[in-house]
Scaffold this active site. Structure first.
Site, PDB file in Angstrom:
ATOM      1  CB  SER A 349     -12.833   1.535  -6.888  1.00  0.00           C
ATOM      2  OG  SER A 349     -14.108   0.944  -6.971  1.00  0.00           O
ATOM      3  CG  ASP A 469     -13.422  -1.213 -14.299  1.00  0.00           C
ATOM      4  OD1 ASP A 469     -14.258  -1.995 -13.806  1.00  0.00           O
ATOM      5  OD2 ASP A 469     -12.843  -0.328 -13.643  1.00  0.00           O
ATOM      6  CG  HIS A 499     -12.345  -2.104 -10.578  1.00  0.00           C
ATOM      7  ND1 HIS A 499     -12.774  -0.866 -10.989  1.00  0.00           N
ATOM      8  CD2 HIS A 499     -12.453  -2.089  -9.218  1.00  0.00           C
ATOM      9  CE1 HIS A 499     -13.128  -0.148  -9.943  1.00  0.00           C
ATOM     10  NE2 HIS A 499     -12.933  -0.855  -8.854  1.00  0.00           N
TER      11      HIS A 499
END
Length: 758
Positions: A349, A469, A499
């Site tokens: 991320s 995601d 994610h």
């Protein structure tokens, strides 16, 4: 379990025997396979003095225990080798399997049996994953087969966990970055937390650039969240102009200061288990949060190259090109004389995003990035096609909200007291620059777009990304992967999760692949390891991965949307609108069950289709007013078993990242029954229908014709599956919630879906 083995490097018997002997395995002068195998097992059971007892606890076949086999005049066969190998790998005969041949085929057992080259077979067995997710050799090392002597030991091109994690050096330094992000007239100092094993040699570094690691301010974050209940703006037609720009850097003073050892230590850090894995294998771990975080200087600029420069400075320091101080007093320098200058970056991320940004600087010393679920353009994270588009699950978040969350200097009351006035001044400037009013691309967002600088990447690149995601959407990795220059070695792991991290999954030897790669690039180990360009998790079968050459194709398959005309209303009753606004998940449930304001089109397939890339909707429509937005989703519809998007725990704390160090759970995406699966989706402002750099007018009830690209995907559909297209206006998870009274009218005969087909 099903084996998908990509990390094992094929090794001939002579080399295999030498590597085995270097580890401490002893073999007879005899070249008889049975005697060689018995000698291997005698060493394998190193923890027990009673080898016969250990061997007798295994079976050679369903009628004979292994000790009886060794005492009998019977040859070692493939069947017996496989039976024993499976038991060493944690499979239990009679419970995990009853038919040996069927089971080895079912799990794609990768170890070949060659009675004329048994050393190669044994070597391959040790380089194969145990049922617990660890290589068999790593499982042995975990139990103490080789002691922690702080020396590199290699097997099959990979370094083993022989560094003592109970005696780690934990130190803090403050690296000077050539930036002044808060305009206080001084270069910014960046706090760096280092964990490293003791070693007589210079060692490489695995670095995680994490703006979260010095703490987050959730109270400030929540207060800053934006309301999504607002009208869709009516924008004047115009063109948008942006320019590539480089940041201004300072010339740092080379002061005449003493050089000393570090003077600050720490006891604990919330580490990343992939880093822990490398820490026990002779790689230093560095965690750095960058500008605007606790114990560092500066303002949280969130995503631009000023922030990237604060991380780049750490790599420069590791290579002797930047200075580090013992403290904020700037009275003494600290050298990274333990470092060999070679760096890999890790993280998911925001953390992976910083890896992307760093790679585009071309900084010398950065050899590999492992960027998981990483952003390549911040506009595409918070906006889409001229619309506010919140990341999945976080309506109301924006970049200035992220700044509030990660400006951890606010967690230190004294520091914040001194910085508060300047901080809010800079934050307010940022809130204006993000331009939530229009949702358009601008220079601020261009400065946070790494794609134009992808041409500068020189390091090897590894991406992982989930095709489910909807936080950091698949377009982020699709664009970055395809923007890299042809000279760059690039790799992409595409899974069907959301994610999430994937390094502790049972079905794929990800950690071991990274071990082999980092040994090549950071330790200079010559090996024949080659990682495929793309490893894709097949969505039709459990635990099946396959290699591909490209993400995206020019081949297309056209599906007409139908005949006649269809209308989509935007406005809901006040009660329904409030319910959806309070709980976007209730909107999603109604959307998938056909209860929202939507157009639903279903297309049963009469052939297999392999989607690879961006599906495009060519639409012909009108809006009843001079503005409008359209949302779309592409679904695999119908009750059947599909991969879930969240990994489940298969076994608790069975994966040892060293020698009883940083244990973690073994996980996998489950195959479960579901009624639908989102393949792709997208949102678009009708005023931005021809690209980000042009805002066009919309005339009420006048026909518009345009292409609407959905998020890229890699997805396999089979004959008989049902492909569903959902068209609607407001998406209560992502877009602004405008409940005004307008409708879209679609000419189905002039509209079609274009699918990218491999």
């Amino acid at each position: 379990m099903r084996y998908n083995q990509f990390s094992y490097i094929k090794t001939d018997g002579q080399v295999a025997k030498k590597e085995l002997e270097n580890l401490g395995f002893h073999f007879p002068i005899s070249n008889k396979p049975k005697e060689i195998f018995r000698s291997f097992l005698n060493t394998y059971f190193f923890q027990s003095s009673d080898k016969d007892y250990q061997i007798a606890s295994f079976i050679a076949d369903f009628e004979t225990d292994l000790l009886s086999f060794f005492n009998a005049d019977k040859p070692l066969t493939k069947e017996i080798f496989d039976m024993v190998s499976l038991q060493l790998l944690g499979f239990i005969p009679g419970f995990d399997f009853e038919n040996l041949k069927e089971f080895t085929s079912q799990i794609a057992f990768p170890v070949p049996f060659n009675e004329n080259d048994l050393f190669a077979s044994i070597h391959h067995l040790l380089g194969t994953r145990h049922k617990n997710g660890m290589l068999l050799i790593d499982d042995l090392i975990s139990k103490g087969f080789l002691g922690p002597d702080n020396t590199y030991h290699f097997f099959n091109g990979k370094t083993l966990a022989t560094f003592d994690t109970s005696q780690l050096i934990k130190e803090v330094v403050y690296v000077e970055a050539p930036i002044d992000s808060d305009n206080d007239g001084k270069s910014d100092l960046i706090k760096v937390m280092i964990l490293r094993p003791r070693s007589q040699k210079q060692i490489p570094t695995v670095m995680t650039a994490s703006p979260y690691h010095q703490g987050i301010n959730e109270v400030a974050n929540d207060k800053k969240l934006h309301s999504m209940q607002t009208d869709l703006p009516l924008k004047e037609a115009h063109k948008i102009h942006v320019a590539d720009a480089s940041i201004s850097t300072l010339v740092c003073e080379n002061a005449d200061l003493p050089i000393t050892e570090n003077t600050e230590q720490f006891s604990y850090i919330d580490s990343y288990t992939l880093n822990d894995y490398f820490l026990s294998r002779g790689f230093a771990n560095i965690y750095v949060s960058g500008v605007g975080t606790a114990d560092s200087d500066g303002f949280m600029t969130s995503g631009d190259y000023v922030q990237i420069e604060s991380f780049k400075a750490i790599i420069d320091w590791l290579n002797g090109r930047a200075k580090a101080f013992t403290s904020h007093k700037r009275e003494a320098y600290v050298l990274a004389n333990w470092s060999n200058g070679k760096v890999a970056t890790t993280g998911k991320s925001y953390l992976g995003t910083m890896s992307n940004g760093l790679a585009t600087t071309g900084v010398e010393g950065l050899e590999v990035i492992i960027a998981e679920a990483a952003i390549s353009s911040w506009y595409d994270y918070y906006r889409e096609n001229g619309l506010i588009c919140s990341p999945g699950g976080y309506p109301g978040e924006d970049l200035d909200v992220l700044t509030e969350l990660t400006y951890s200097r606010s967690l230190h009351a004294g520091d914040f007291l001194r910085q508060k006035e300047k901080y809010y001044q800079l934050l307010n400037q940022q809130s204006q620059a993000i331009d939530r009013d229009s949702g358009d691309y601008n220079q601020f967002w261009h400065d946070r777009n790494y794609l134009p600088n992808a041409k500068n990447v020189t390091c090897e690149v590894v991406f992982t990304h989930g095709l489910q995601d909807w936080n950091v959407k698949p377009r982020q990795v699709y664009n970055m992967f395809n923007a890299l220059p042809g000279s760059v070695a690039k790799h992409l792991f595409l899974h069907h999760g959301q994610h999430v991290y994937m390094h502790n999954w049972q079905s794929i030897d990800f950690k071991e692949c990274m071990n082999a790669l980092l040994c090549q690039k950071l330790l200079g180990i010559a090996s024949n390891f080659q990682l495929p360009a793309i490893l894709w998790q097949n969505n039709q079968e459990e635990q099946k991965w396959q290699s591909l050459e490209e993400f995206g194709t020019s081949n297309t398959f056209r599906i007409p949307l139908g005949e006649g005309f269809a209308k989509i209303s935007n406005q809901y009753s006040t009660e329904t609108f409030e319910r959806y606004s309070k709980d976007f998940k209730s909107f999603k449930r109604d959307l998938f069950s056909g209860k929202a304001n939507q157009l639903s089109l279903e297309f049963p397939l009469d052939q297999d289709l392999q989607l690879n890339g961006e599906a495009i909707l060519h639409l012909s429509l009108t809006s009843s007013v001079s503005k409008g937005l359209i949302s779309a989703q592409l679904l695999d519809k119908g009750l059947k078993k599909r991969l879930g998007d969240t990994p489940t725990i298969l076994d608790l704390k069975v994966m040892d990242n060293g020698q009883n160090f940083s244990r973690e759970d073994l996980k996998e995406l489950p195959m479960r029954e579901s009624t639908e699966r989102v393949i792709s989706k997208g949102v678009l402002n009708l005023q931005n229908r021809d690209g980000l750099l042009e805002v066009q007018s919309v005339e009420a009830d006048q026909w518009l014709s345009f292409d609407f690209k959905l998020q890229p995907s890699l997805y396999q559909l089979r004959k008989g599956d049902c492909l569903q297209v959902l068209l609607y206006t407001t998406d209560f998870e992502h877009t602004v919630r405008d409940n005004s009274d307008y409708e879209l009218r679609i000419n189905l005969e002039k509209s079609y879906l274009s699918l990218p087909i491999a």
